[in-house]
Design a protein around this motif. Structure first.
Motif, short mmCIF file in Angstrom:
data_model
loop_
_atom_site.label_atom_id
_atom_site.label_comp_id
_atom_site.label_asym_id
_atom_site.label_seq_id
_atom_site.Cartn_x
_atom_site.Cartn_y
_atom_site.Cartn_z
N ARG A 28 0.83 -1.20 0.00
CA ARG A 28 0.00 0.00 0.00
C ARG A 28 0.87 1.26 0.00
O ARG A 28 1.76 1.39 0.84
CB ARG A 28 -0.96 0.01 1.20
CG ARG A 28 -2.03 -1.07 1.10
CD ARG A 28 -3.00 -1.04 2.26
NE ARG A 28 -3.89 0.10 2.23
CZ ARG A 28 -4.98 0.20 1.47
NH1 ARG A 28 -5.32 -0.78 0.67
NH2 ARG A 28 -5.75 1.27 1.52
N LYS A 32 -2.25 6.32 1.70
CA LYS A 32 -3.43 5.47 1.88
C LYS A 32 -3.43 4.95 3.31
O LYS A 32 -2.36 4.76 3.90
CB LYS A 32 -3.39 4.28 0.93
CG LYS A 32 -3.84 4.58 -0.49
CD LYS A 32 -4.32 3.31 -1.18
CE LYS A 32 -5.04 3.63 -2.48
NZ LYS A 32 -5.80 2.50 -3.00
N GLN A 34 -3.16 2.40 6.16
CA GLN A 34 -2.35 1.18 6.26
C GLN A 34 -1.20 1.16 5.24
O GLN A 34 -0.81 0.09 4.74
CB GLN A 34 -3.22 -0.07 6.12
CG GLN A 34 -4.43 -0.07 7.04
CD GLN A 34 -4.90 -1.47 7.40
OE1 GLN A 34 -4.29 -2.17 8.17
NE2 GLN A 34 -6.00 -1.87 6.78
N GLU A 39 -0.56 -6.40 0.64
CA GLU A 39 -1.93 -6.90 0.55
C GLU A 39 -2.14 -7.56 -0.80
O GLU A 39 -1.29 -7.53 -1.69
CB GLU A 39 -2.91 -5.74 0.72
CG GLU A 39 -2.78 -4.72 -0.41
CD GLU A 39 -3.76 -3.57 -0.34
OE1 GLU A 39 -4.40 -3.37 0.71
OE2 GLU A 39 -3.90 -2.89 -1.36
N PHE A 40 -3.30 -8.13 -0.95
CA PHE A 40 -3.70 -8.68 -2.24
C PHE A 40 -4.33 -7.55 -3.05
O PHE A 40 -5.08 -6.74 -2.50
CB PHE A 40 -4.71 -9.81 -2.05
CG PHE A 40 -4.18 -10.90 -1.16
CD1 PHE A 40 -3.22 -11.80 -1.63
CD2 PHE A 40 -4.62 -11.03 0.15
CE1 PHE A 40 -2.71 -12.78 -0.80
CE2 PHE A 40 -4.12 -12.02 0.99
CZ PHE A 40 -3.17 -12.90 0.51
N GLY A 42 -6.83 -5.40 -5.06
CA GLY A 42 -8.30 -5.38 -4.96
C GLY A 42 -8.75 -4.06 -4.41
O GLY A 42 -7.99 -3.09 -4.40
N LYS A 44 -12.53 -1.75 -2.69
CA LYS A 44 -13.93 -1.73 -2.28
C LYS A 44 -14.84 -2.07 -3.46
O LYS A 44 -14.59 -1.62 -4.59
CB LYS A 44 -14.30 -0.35 -1.74
CG LYS A 44 -13.48 0.06 -0.53
CD LYS A 44 -13.91 1.45 -0.05
CE LYS A 44 -12.88 2.03 0.89
NZ LYS A 44 -11.87 2.88 0.21
N GLU A 58 -10.27 -3.45 -10.39
CA GLU A 58 -9.11 -3.07 -9.58
C GLU A 58 -7.80 -3.61 -10.18
O GLU A 58 -6.78 -2.93 -10.14
CB GLU A 58 -9.29 -3.58 -8.14
CG GLU A 58 -10.42 -2.90 -7.38
CD GLU A 58 -10.05 -1.51 -6.83
OE1 GLU A 58 -8.91 -1.07 -7.02
OE2 GLU A 58 -10.93 -0.88 -6.23
N ASP A 127 -5.81 -10.20 6.23
CA ASP A 127 -5.06 -10.99 5.24
C ASP A 127 -4.26 -12.13 5.86
O ASP A 127 -3.87 -13.07 5.16
CB ASP A 127 -4.08 -10.09 4.47
CG ASP A 127 -4.79 -9.03 3.65
OD1 ASP A 127 -5.79 -8.48 4.14
OD2 ASP A 127 -4.34 -8.75 2.54
#
Ligand SMILES: Nc1nc2c([nH]c(=O)n2[C@@H]2O[C@H](COP(=O)(O)OP(=O)(O)OP(=O)(O)O)[C@@H](O)[C@H]2O)c(=O)[nH]1
Length: 145
Positions: A28, A32, A34, A39-40, A42, A44, A58, A127
Motif C-alpha cells: 500500500r 493510503k 495502512q 496486501e492482495f 483489490g 472496495k 481493480e 489478510d
C-alpha cells in the motif's frame, strides 16, 4: 454496496498466481490508510458491482492486467472488525490466467512471493489467515489439528 447492514465494508481481492505458484502482493502506497502493508490487489466493491467485477476493475486500475471473470476462482474470505467499528468482509479469489504484465500503476511496490514466504510480509489483519490458507492449500501440505 446495497446491504441490510450498513456497518459492513465489502472489499474484493485477488491472489494472482504465476506459473511457478508464486503469489503477487502489492504494498500500500504512502497516503493510503495502512500504508506500507502488503496486501492482495483489490479494493472496495462499488454500488451495483459484483465482487468479481470489482476485482477485474481493480486489477486493471492497479496493475494493468485483464483477467477474465471466469478465471477468478473463489478461494476463501475474511470477516473481521475494523478499527472504525465496521466489519470488513473480504472474499479472496485466485487467478492463474490474465492478459498483460503486472505493472504497478499507483506508485505501489509489488512482489511475487512463494506461499511459504507469505508470513514474512507485514499484512493487514484480515489478510493474515488468508495468507496462511494460501500457504497450506497451495503448497500441497495441509496439517489438520
Ligand atoms: N485491496 C485490499 N484491501 C485490503 C486488503 N486487506 C484489507 O484489510 N484491506 C482493506 O480494505 C479497504 C479497502 O481497500 P482499498 O483502499 O484498496 O480500496 P479502494 O482502492 O477501493 O479505495 P480508494 O479508492 O478509496 O483508495 C482498506 O481499508 C484496506 O486496508 C487486501 O488484501 N487488499
Amino acid at each position: 454496496m446495497t446491504s441490510s447492514n450498513g456497518s459492513l465494508l465489502l472489499v474484493a481481492a485477488c491472489a494472482l498466481l504465476d506459473a511457478d505458484g508464486r503469489v503477487l502482493l502489492s504494498r500500500r502506497p504512502q497516503g493510503k490508510p495502512q500504508a506500507g502493508l502488503w496486501e492482495f490487489p483489490g479494493g472496495k466493491v462499488e454500488p451495483a458491482e459484483t465482487p468479481e467485477q470489482a476485482v477485474v476493475r481493480e486489477l486493471r486500475e492497479e496493475l494493468g492486467v485483464e483477467p477474465c471473470e471466469r478465471c477468478l476462482q473463489p478461494f476463501a474470505f475474511a470477516s473481521q472488525p475494523m478499527s472504525d467499528g465496521r466489519q470488513i468482509l473480504m472474499p479472496l479469489y485466485v487467478c492463474r490466467r490474465w492478459d498483460g504484465f503486472p505493472d504497478p500503476k499507483e506508485g505501489q511496490k509489488i512482489a511475487w512471493a512463494r506461499p511459504t514466504e507469505l508470513d514474512r510480509f507485514d499484512m493487514p489483519a484480515p489478510d493474515v489467515p488468508l495468507a496462511a490458507e494460501l500457504r497450506d492449500r497451495l503448497s500441497g501440505a495441509r496439517v489438520l489439528d
